[in-house]
Design a protein around this motif. Sequence first.
Motif, PDB file in Angstrom:
ATOM      1  N   LEU A  42      20.132  16.978   1.527  1.00 47.95           N
ATOM      2  CA  LEU A  42      19.071  16.144   2.069  1.00 47.95           C
ATOM      3  C   LEU A  42      19.623  14.934   2.808  1.00 47.95           C
ATOM      4  CD1 LEU A  42      17.325  18.041   0.391  1.00 47.95           C
ATOM      5  CD2 LEU A  42      15.915  16.061  -0.224  1.00 47.95           C
ATOM      6  N   ALA A  43      20.734  14.396   2.340  1.00 48.76           N
ATOM      7  CA  ALA A  43      21.339  13.269   3.053  1.00 48.76           C
ATOM      8  C   ALA A  43      21.681  13.657   4.485  1.00 48.76           C
ATOM      9  CB  ALA A  43      22.581  12.790   2.320  1.00 48.76           C
ATOM     10  N   GLY A  44      22.049  14.925   4.673  1.00 50.01           N
ATOM     11  CA  GLY A  44      22.355  15.409   6.016  1.00 50.01           C
ATOM     12  C   GLY A  44      21.128  15.759   6.829  1.00 50.01           C
ATOM     13  N   LYS A  45      20.044  16.133   6.177  1.00 50.98           N
ATOM     14  CA  LYS A  45      18.862  16.602   6.892  1.00 50.98           C
ATOM     15  C   LYS A  45      17.854  15.501   7.217  1.00 50.98           C
ATOM     16  CE  LYS A  45      18.917  21.332   5.035  1.00 50.98           C
ATOM     17  NZ  LYS A  45      18.176  22.314   4.205  1.00 50.98           N
ATOM     18  N   LEU A  46      17.862  14.425   6.459  1.00 51.04           N
ATOM     19  CA  LEU A  46      16.883  13.363   6.673  1.00 51.04           C
ATOM     20  C   LEU A  46      17.275  12.521   7.888  1.00 51.04           C
ATOM     21  CD1 LEU A  46      16.329  12.359   2.954  1.00 51.04           C
ATOM     22  CD2 LEU A  46      14.665  13.491   4.449  1.00 51.04           C
ATOM     23  N   VAL A  77      11.465  17.867   3.121  1.00 52.65           N
ATOM     24  CA  VAL A  77      12.221  17.402   4.283  1.00 52.65           C
ATOM     25  C   VAL A  77      11.322  17.357   5.516  1.00 52.65           C
ATOM     26  CG1 VAL A  77      14.118  17.963   5.860  1.00 52.65           C
ATOM     27  CG2 VAL A  77      14.437  18.176   3.382  1.00 52.65           C
ATOM     28  N   ARG A  78      10.499  18.375   5.679  1.00 58.32           N
ATOM     29  CA  ARG A  78       9.603  18.408   6.840  1.00 58.32           C
ATOM     30  C   ARG A  78       8.650  17.222   6.820  1.00 58.32           C
ATOM     31  NH1 ARG A  78       4.630  20.048   7.341  1.00 58.32           N
ATOM     32  NH2 ARG A  78       4.619  21.173   5.348  1.00 58.32           N
ATOM     33  N   LEU A  79       8.076  16.921   5.657  1.00 55.29           N
ATOM     34  CA  LEU A  79       7.159  15.790   5.543  1.00 55.29           C
ATOM     35  C   LEU A  79       7.879  14.465   5.791  1.00 55.29           C
ATOM     36  CD1 LEU A  79       5.143  16.900   2.381  1.00 55.29           C
ATOM     37  CD2 LEU A  79       4.219  16.658   4.693  1.00 55.29           C
ATOM     38  N   ALA A  80       9.065  14.331   5.221  1.00 50.44           N
ATOM     39  CA  ALA A  80       9.812  13.080   5.371  1.00 50.44           C
ATOM     40  C   ALA A  80      10.161  12.813   6.830  1.00 50.44           C
ATOM     41  CB  ALA A  80      11.078  13.128   4.515  1.00 50.44           C
ATOM     42  N   ASN A  81      10.556  13.854   7.549  1.00 47.67           N
ATOM     43  CA  ASN A  81      10.972  13.683   8.944  1.00 47.67           C
ATOM     44  C   ASN A  81       9.806  13.656   9.926  1.00 47.67           C
ATOM     45  OD1 ASN A  81      13.706  13.520   8.381  1.00 47.67           O
ATOM     46  ND2 ASN A  81      14.038  15.731   8.604  1.00 47.67           N
ATOM     47  N   ASP A  82       8.599  13.885   9.432  1.00 48.62           N
ATOM     48  CA  ASP A  82       7.416  13.903  10.297  1.00 48.62           C
ATOM     49  C   ASP A  82       6.954  12.462  10.549  1.00 48.62           C
ATOM     50  OD1 ASP A  82       5.219  14.604  11.775  1.00 48.62           O
ATOM     51  OD2 ASP A  82       4.004  15.231  10.044  1.00 48.62           O
ATOM     52  N   SER A  83       7.779  11.708  11.285  1.00 47.38           N
ATOM     53  CA  SER A  83       7.485  10.312  11.558  1.00 47.38           C
ATOM     54  C   SER A  83       8.226   9.886  12.814  1.00 47.38           C
ATOM     55  CB  SER A  83       7.933   9.434  10.384  1.00 47.38           C
ATOM     56  OG  SER A  83       7.777   8.058  10.673  1.00 47.38           O
ATOM     57  N   LYS A  84       7.603   8.987  13.562  1.00 46.12           N
ATOM     58  CA  LYS A  84       8.291   8.436  14.736  1.00 46.12           C
ATOM     59  C   LYS A  84       9.375   7.459  14.327  1.00 46.12           C
ATOM     60  CE  LYS A  84       4.883   4.723  15.476  1.00 46.12           C
ATOM     61  NZ  LYS A  84       3.870   4.177  16.395  1.00 46.12           N
ATOM     62  N   TYR A  85       9.343   7.031  13.065  1.00 44.80           N
ATOM     63  CA  TYR A  85      10.331   6.086  12.556  1.00 44.80           C
ATOM     64  C   TYR A  85      11.486   6.807  11.867  1.00 44.80           C
ATOM     65  CZ  TYR A  85       6.516   2.724  13.211  1.00 44.80           C
ATOM     66  OH  TYR A  85       5.515   1.952  13.724  1.00 44.80           O
ATOM     67  N   GLY A  86      12.566   6.086  11.655  1.00 39.30           N
ATOM     68  CA  GLY A  86      13.708   6.672  10.969  1.00 39.30           C
ATOM     69  C   GLY A  86      14.618   5.599  10.384  1.00 39.30           C
ATOM     70  N   LEU A  87      14.053   4.755   9.528  1.00 45.82           N
ATOM     71  CA  LEU A  87      14.840   3.653   8.971  1.00 45.82           C
ATOM     72  C   LEU A  87      15.537   4.051   7.673  1.00 45.82           C
ATOM     73  CD1 LEU A  87      15.683   0.824   9.661  1.00 45.82           C
ATOM     74  CD2 LEU A  87      13.644  -0.044   8.505  1.00 45.82           C
ATOM     75  N   VAL A 110       0.850  -1.194   0.000  1.00 47.21           N
ATOM     76  CA  VAL A 110       0.000   0.000   0.000  1.00 47.21           C
ATOM     77  C   VAL A 110       0.883   1.241   0.000  1.00 47.21           C
ATOM     78  CG1 VAL A 110      -1.825   1.259   1.198  1.00 47.21           C
ATOM     79  CG2 VAL A 110      -1.767  -1.252   1.293  1.00 47.21           C
ATOM     80  N   LEU A 111       0.771   2.030  -1.048  1.00 49.08           N
ATOM     81  CA  LEU A 111       1.577   3.245  -1.204  1.00 49.08           C
ATOM     82  C   LEU A 111       0.743   4.469  -0.886  1.00 49.08           C
ATOM     83  CD1 LEU A 111       4.303   4.464  -2.155  1.00 49.08           C
ATOM     84  CD2 LEU A 111       3.323   4.562  -4.457  1.00 49.08           C
ATOM     85  N   ALA A 112       1.251   5.321   0.010  1.00 51.94           N
ATOM     86  CA  ALA A 112       0.578   6.568   0.373  1.00 51.94           C
ATOM     87  C   ALA A 112       1.285   7.726  -0.324  1.00 51.94           C
ATOM     88  CB  ALA A 112       0.604   6.760   1.879  1.00 51.94           C
ATOM     89  N   VAL A 113       0.558   8.466  -1.160  1.00 51.38           N
ATOM     90  CA  VAL A 113       1.148   9.504  -2.007  1.00 51.38           C
ATOM     91  C   VAL A 113       0.782  10.894  -1.491  1.00 51.38           C
ATOM     92  CG1 VAL A 113       1.382  10.397  -4.360  1.00 51.38           C
ATOM     93  CG2 VAL A 113       0.978   7.941  -3.980  1.00 51.38           C
ATOM     94  N   THR A 114       1.806  11.726  -1.311  1.00 52.61           N
ATOM     95  CA  THR A 114       1.649  13.108  -0.859  1.00 52.61           C
ATOM     96  C   THR A 114       2.496  13.998  -1.748  1.00 52.61           C
ATOM     97  OG1 THR A 114       1.375  12.326   1.423  1.00 52.61           O
ATOM     98  CG2 THR A 114       1.898  14.656   1.126  1.00 52.61           C
ATOM     99  N   THR A 115       2.023  15.196  -2.036  1.00 46.83           N
ATOM    100  CA  THR A 115       2.805  16.122  -2.847  1.00 46.83           C
ATOM    101  C   THR A 115       3.484  17.171  -1.969  1.00 46.83           C
ATOM    102  OG1 THR A 115       0.887  17.556  -3.226  1.00 46.83           O
ATOM    103  CG2 THR A 115       1.337  15.846  -4.880  1.00 46.83           C
ATOM    104  N   PHE A 116       4.565  17.758  -2.510  1.00 49.17           N
ATOM    105  CA  PHE A 116       5.237  18.869  -1.839  1.00 49.17           C
ATOM    106  C   PHE A 116       5.565  19.934  -2.869  1.00 49.17           C
ATOM    107  CE2 PHE A 116       8.643  15.907  -3.039  1.00 49.17           C
ATOM    108  CZ  PHE A 116       9.552  16.742  -3.672  1.00 49.17           C
ATOM    109  N   SER A 117       5.790  21.150  -2.376  1.00 48.06           N
ATOM    110  CA  SER A 117       6.035  22.265  -3.296  1.00 48.06           C
ATOM    111  C   SER A 117       7.496  22.658  -3.385  1.00 48.06           C
ATOM    112  CB  SER A 117       5.206  23.485  -2.872  1.00 48.06           C
ATOM    113  OG  SER A 117       5.528  23.846  -1.530  1.00 48.06           O
ATOM    114  N   ASP A 118       8.280  22.392  -2.318  1.00 49.64           N
ATOM    115  CA  ASP A 118       9.688  22.773  -2.350  1.00 49.64           C
ATOM    116  C   ASP A 118      10.489  21.844  -1.442  1.00 49.64           C
ATOM    117  OD1 ASP A 118       9.237  23.667   0.297  1.00 49.64           O
ATOM    118  OD2 ASP A 118       8.854  25.714  -0.370  1.00 49.64           O
ATOM    119  N   GLU A 119      11.795  22.048  -1.448  1.00 41.14           N
ATOM    120  CA  GLU A 119      12.699  21.176  -0.706  1.00 41.14           C
ATOM    121  C   GLU A 119      12.434  21.219   0.797  1.00 41.14           C
ATOM    122  OE1 GLU A 119      17.428  21.271   0.157  1.00 41.14           O
ATOM    123  OE2 GLU A 119      16.865  21.307  -1.967  1.00 41.14           O
TER     124      GLU A 119
END
Length: 494
Positions: free
Chosen positions: A440-444, A415-425, A402-411
């Motif tokens: 992004l490699a440094g910010k994620l 990053v904010r959306l990607a890091n908005d998770s209790k997980y970090g794998l 199951v793929l959940a799709v979200t759009t973003f407007s800028d970098e």
Amino acid sequence: MESRDKAYWQAQAQELTIEHRLFIAGEYQEARGGESFTRINPATEQPLAEVSRAQTADVDAAVAVARLSFESGVWSEAGPSRRKAVLLRLAELMDEHREELALLETLDTGKPIRHSLRDDIPGAARAIRWYAEAVDKVYGEIAPTDPGALALISREPIGVVAAIVPWNFPLLLACWKLGPALAAGNSVILKPSEKSPLTAIRLGALAREAGLPDGVLNVLPGLGHEAGKALALHQDVDCLTFTGSTGVGRLLMEYAGQSNMKRIWLEAGGKSANLVFADCPSLARAAKASAAGIFYNQGQVCIAGTRLLVEESIKDAFMVELKKAAEAFKPMDPLDPESIMGTLIDADHHGSVCRYITEGLEQGAVLTLDGRSQNGNFMGPTVLEQVNPHMTVAKEEIFGPVLAVTTFSDEEEAVRLANDSKYGLGAGVWTSDLRRAHRLAGKLKVGSVFINNYNDGDMTVPFGGVKQSGNGRDKSLHALEKFTELKTTWLALD
């Protein structure tokens, strides 16, 4: 694979003899309580075997045997060349029995035979072989002390290791832990998932044939709340390594604290984001990798790219390519070598995945690809669009296709959306901008970042996560750190 058709594998399945017993002290034996549990083939929903059900008495026996073997020095004090030779022979035997092991894995889990034969079993043997080759290439250190002293820093095996492994890649993930734990000289108790114990049980006999001393590897199929809990609470287990859910990982940490403060290493859940920018090198290539990143192994992958974050300006074009790539993932009989998508692990899990899809729709997501029209435990690729970060399907680990799709407007938003998770794998980033890739490699906030690929890697790189995705690392030389203790020896020379 070309010479092995569906009829061949069906015939092999009919002739297969399945070992169902515990493996303790170099011998197969029934559980002391005489109880068992039934393994069901998720593709046919027919019984495979009645597997012995390890409980507390069996755990106590296995731990005692493991402790005895460790303290005897028969393995813990064996020279690196000896351990290397035995583990290399084990890897050879796994290769020699790869068809049998692959068939057991497919019957037990419902994964395609082509993946078991091409990925899981060779990968498991490769992990054992890699650590066998590494064991005589890891050196101690000498600290930079004043001339009047000599300080030696060495690593010693930690002792009795319990390895609790999941059902999605049963033998592969077991060997990610067995490789470094055994290479370091420990004695190990392997507790496979009750949903996929068959290859682990078979591995016991192969280890004995390879020359591993009795008691150094013990295999305890059993239920998590029985055998797993007993291992985690045991006062004579020095280290517990686990791959599985975050919820169970949290319990194991509690049990360690309640008992002997054993070392606990956790590779837990994930909700990884895959970020596709408008300047990605190829929409088609990114879409193909993104589809594989969520639909491979029926989405039952801890590091699956379950959240697709795509830049608004390319969203429509990218989704066309993604759905085209998803067409290759058609659920079929796992014993058909043409199949690249099998079944979910069981009916309970199938129901759980369906409930997540329903909840996503109730919360406002839009279903643009529906894989629920399959029979039994089969489920095809499913895509939910217009997902926002507050929806359950964006926050919780579904562990299905199951793929959940979200759009973003800028970098910044990506990053904010990607890091908005209790997980970090893990996380993927698709861009042609080298500066953005490094930023992004440094910010994620994840353990692995994949640039213009998703979940590539080999045994040379560590695997694991941050936040509630766990601690410690599997693979690479760093995994040896989990199964050894550092010792300082300070010699006064004056």
